[in-house]
Design a protein around this motif. Structure first.
Motif, PDB file in Angstrom:
ATOM      1  N   VAL A 157       0.810  -1.213   0.000  1.00 44.62           N
ATOM      2  CA  VAL A 157       0.000   0.000   0.000  1.00 44.62           C
ATOM      3  C   VAL A 157       0.846   1.266   0.000  1.00 44.62           C
ATOM      4  CG1 VAL A 157      -1.741   1.299   1.292  1.00 44.62           C
ATOM      5  CG2 VAL A 157      -1.891  -1.189   1.157  1.00 44.62           C
ATOM      6  N   MET A 158       1.753   1.369   0.962  1.00 45.60           N
ATOM      7  CA  MET A 158       2.495   2.613   1.139  1.00 45.60           C
ATOM      8  C   MET A 158       3.792   2.662   0.327  1.00 45.60           C
ATOM      9  SD  MET A 158       1.871   3.312   5.169  1.00 45.60           S
ATOM     10  CE  MET A 158       2.730   4.853   5.134  1.00 45.60           C
ATOM     11  N   LYS A 159       4.153   1.548  -0.289  1.00 45.68           N
ATOM     12  CA  LYS A 159       5.368   1.457  -1.108  1.00 45.68           C
ATOM     13  C   LYS A 159       6.635   1.806  -0.306  1.00 45.68           C
ATOM     14  CE  LYS A 159       2.884   0.451  -4.662  1.00 45.68           C
ATOM     15  NZ  LYS A 159       2.487  -0.926  -4.754  1.00 45.68           N
ATOM     16  N   ILE A 160       6.633   1.423   0.974  1.00 49.60           N
ATOM     17  CA  ILE A 160       7.809   1.597   1.833  1.00 49.60           C
ATOM     18  C   ILE A 160       8.738   0.420   1.570  1.00 49.60           C
ATOM     19  CG2 ILE A 160       8.620   1.661   4.235  1.00 49.60           C
ATOM     20  CD1 ILE A 160       5.858   2.720   5.007  1.00 49.60           C
ATOM     21  N   PRO A 161      10.033   0.641   1.450  1.00 55.88           N
ATOM     22  CA  PRO A 161      10.952  -0.490   1.255  1.00 55.88           C
ATOM     23  C   PRO A 161      10.859  -1.473   2.427  1.00 55.88           C
ATOM     24  CG  PRO A 161      12.070   1.589   0.831  1.00 55.88           C
ATOM     25  CD  PRO A 161      10.733   1.927   1.398  1.00 55.88           C
ATOM     26  N   THR A 162      10.675  -2.746   2.124  1.00 55.52           N
ATOM     27  CA  THR A 162      10.579  -3.749   3.186  1.00 55.52           C
ATOM     28  C   THR A 162      11.905  -3.906   3.924  1.00 55.52           C
ATOM     29  OG1 THR A 162      11.062  -5.529   1.631  1.00 55.52           O
ATOM     30  CG2 THR A 162       8.738  -5.064   2.081  1.00 55.52           C
ATOM     31  N   SER A 163      12.968  -3.472   3.297  1.00 50.38           N
ATOM     32  CA  SER A 163      14.285  -3.588   3.934  1.00 50.38           C
ATOM     33  C   SER A 163      14.361  -2.772   5.222  1.00 50.38           C
ATOM     34  CB  SER A 163      15.382  -3.157   2.973  1.00 50.38           C
ATOM     35  OG  SER A 163      15.205  -1.818   2.570  1.00 50.38           O
ATOM     36  N   ILE A 164      13.555  -1.731   5.354  1.00 48.94           N
ATOM     37  CA  ILE A 164      13.573  -0.911   6.571  1.00 48.94           C
ATOM     38  C   ILE A 164      13.255  -1.776   7.790  1.00 48.94           C
ATOM     39  CG2 ILE A 164      12.397   0.956   7.804  1.00 48.94           C
ATOM     40  CD1 ILE A 164      12.120   2.386   5.099  1.00 48.94           C
ATOM     41  N   GLY A 165      12.228  -2.590   7.688  1.00 48.76           N
ATOM     42  CA  GLY A 165      11.866  -3.471   8.796  1.00 48.76           C
ATOM     43  C   GLY A 165      12.969  -4.457   9.122  1.00 48.76           C
ATOM     44  N   TYR A 166      13.636  -4.969   8.105  1.00 46.37           N
ATOM     45  CA  TYR A 166      14.713  -5.926   8.329  1.00 46.37           C
ATOM     46  C   TYR A 166      15.947  -5.247   8.921  1.00 46.37           C
ATOM     47  CZ  TYR A 166      11.628  -8.514   5.224  1.00 46.37           C
ATOM     48  OH  TYR A 166      10.533  -9.102   4.653  1.00 46.37           O
ATOM     49  N   TYR A 167      16.187  -3.997   8.531  1.00 50.15           N
ATOM     50  CA  TYR A 167      17.280  -3.252   9.151  1.00 50.15           C
ATOM     51  C   TYR A 167      16.983  -2.981  10.628  1.00 50.15           C
ATOM     52  CZ  TYR A 167      19.910  -2.351   4.872  1.00 50.15           C
ATOM     53  OH  TYR A 167      20.684  -2.486   3.741  1.00 50.15           O
ATOM     54  N   ILE A 168      15.710  -2.750  10.957  1.00 51.47           N
ATOM     55  CA  ILE A 168      15.318  -2.566  12.355  1.00 51.47           C
ATOM     56  C   ILE A 168      15.656  -3.818  13.158  1.00 51.47           C
ATOM     57  CG2 ILE A 168      13.333  -2.334  13.916  1.00 51.47           C
ATOM     58  CD1 ILE A 168      12.075  -0.486  11.777  1.00 51.47           C
ATOM     59  N   VAL A 169      15.337  -4.987  12.599  1.00 52.86           N
ATOM     60  CA  VAL A 169      15.640  -6.244  13.281  1.00 52.86           C
ATOM     61  C   VAL A 169      17.151  -6.388  13.480  1.00 52.86           C
ATOM     62  CG1 VAL A 169      15.558  -8.768  13.084  1.00 52.86           C
ATOM     63  CG2 VAL A 169      13.556  -7.408  12.468  1.00 52.86           C
ATOM     64  N   GLY A 170      17.922  -6.135  12.437  1.00 50.64           N
ATOM     65  CA  GLY A 170      19.379  -6.243  12.541  1.00 50.64           C
ATOM     66  C   GLY A 170      19.967  -5.269  13.556  1.00 50.64           C
ATOM     67  N   ALA A 171      19.502  -4.029  13.521  1.00 50.54           N
ATOM     68  CA  ALA A 171      20.006  -3.028  14.467  1.00 50.54           C
ATOM     69  C   ALA A 171      19.627  -3.374  15.900  1.00 50.54           C
ATOM     70  CB  ALA A 171      19.480  -1.641  14.096  1.00 50.54           C
ATOM     71  N   GLY A 172      18.405  -3.847  16.089  1.00 50.44           N
ATOM     72  CA  GLY A 172      17.964  -4.249  17.427  1.00 50.44           C
ATOM     73  C   GLY A 172      18.777  -5.403  17.972  1.00 50.44           C
ATOM     74  N   MET A 173      19.066  -6.374  17.112  1.00 55.41           N
ATOM     75  CA  MET A 173      19.879  -7.520  17.558  1.00 55.41           C
ATOM     76  C   MET A 173      21.325  -7.096  17.826  1.00 55.41           C
ATOM     77  SD  MET A 173      18.019 -10.194  17.919  1.00 55.41           S
ATOM     78  CE  MET A 173      16.778  -9.095  18.577  1.00 55.41           C
ATOM     79  N   LEU A 174      21.826  -6.138  17.059  1.00 53.66           N
ATOM     80  CA  LEU A 174      23.173  -5.625  17.305  1.00 53.66           C
ATOM     81  C   LEU A 174      23.228  -4.908  18.660  1.00 53.66           C
ATOM     82  CD1 LEU A 174      26.042  -5.279  16.225  1.00 53.66           C
ATOM     83  CD2 LEU A 174      25.275  -3.161  15.139  1.00 53.66           C
ATOM     84  N   LEU A 175      22.225  -4.095  18.957  1.00 46.60           N
ATOM     85  CA  LEU A 175      22.163  -3.429  20.254  1.00 46.60           C
ATOM     86  C   LEU A 175      22.030  -4.446  21.390  1.00 46.60           C
ATOM     87  CD1 LEU A 175      19.889  -0.352  19.480  1.00 46.60           C
ATOM     88  CD2 LEU A 175      22.310  -0.316  20.093  1.00 46.60           C
ATOM     89  N   LEU A 176      21.270  -5.518  21.144  1.00 49.51           N
ATOM     90  CA  LEU A 176      21.122  -6.573  22.150  1.00 49.51           C
ATOM     91  C   LEU A 176      22.467  -7.258  22.402  1.00 49.51           C
ATOM     92  CD1 LEU A 176      19.109  -8.119  23.950  1.00 49.51           C
ATOM     93  CD2 LEU A 176      18.781  -9.694  22.041  1.00 49.51           C
ATOM     94  N   ALA A 177      23.202  -7.554  21.343  1.00 51.55           N
ATOM     95  CA  ALA A 177      24.524  -8.169  21.493  1.00 51.55           C
ATOM     96  C   ALA A 177      25.457  -7.246  22.274  1.00 51.55           C
ATOM     97  CB  ALA A 177      25.115  -8.495  20.119  1.00 51.55           C
TER      98      ALA A 177
END
Length: 183
Positions: free
Chosen positions: A125-145
């Motif tokens: 619908v909004m044509k937002i890159p899906t990669s943004i959500g995946y980058y959020i996951v990666g960044a969150g896991m990096l902060l967790l580590a």
């Protein structure tokens, strides 16, 4: 050292603000969605996509805040019953294992995000890159580590404390608890 503490505190404040903002956005959108569906037989087309990104932010983007406050679900019966030296070793093993696991998950998250970005995938619908959500996951896991690495280093550097969250277990607490059992 003061700079690192300032950065650490700023990250904590940002994570708390992200959680509050995401929860507010989800509450408003879902309430509006319910009202529109029942009152007007319509809906907000974009609400599910926005709520999805908010859920990713809260769940993965702020996972380090949960580890920081020792708020994760855990079974601690054996840990609570163990002697101080066993607790200390156990804590260090758990923290370093979590560093490795969260680091690997961050690596996978960033790899997948780069793949999605290279393929040009966007939401419907909004044509937002899906990669943004995946980058959020990666960044969150990096902060967790990084959070678990900090807990590991704090436990290693201070012999009379064990860090399972930012509030340490003190060796004196165990001695006091044992005296209380004897009385």
């Amino acid at each position: 050292m003061l700079i690192l503490k300032t950065i650490d505190r700023a990250i904590e404040i940002i994570m708390k603000a992200v959680i509050v903002a995401s929860m507010l956005v989800m509450a408003v959108l879902l309430f509006a969605e319910v009202v529109l569906r029942f009152a007007f037989n319509g809906s907000l087309v974009f609400s599910s996509e926005v709520c999805y990104e908010c859920i990713l932010l809260v769940t993965f983007g702020c996972a380090a805040l949960v580890a920081r406050s020792d708020g994760q679900i855990k079974i601690s019966y054996l840990f609570d019953r163990a002697k101080w030296s066993v607790k200390r070793i156990w804590s260090m093993v758990i923290n370093i294992a979590m560093v490795i696991l969260a680091g690997y998950m961050a690596y996978i998250g960033f790899e997948y995000a780069m793949t999605a970005q290279a393929q040009g995938r966007v939401t419907q619908v909004m044509k937002i890159p899906t990669s943004i959500g995946y980058y959020i996951v990666g960044a969150g896991m990096l902060l967790l580590a990084l959070e678990y690495l900090i807990l590991f280093l704090l436990t290693v550097s201070q012999k009379d404390k064990i860090y399972v969250g930012r509030e340490p277990l003190l060796k004196t607490d165990e001695i006091t608890a044992e005296k209380g059992k004897e009385a």
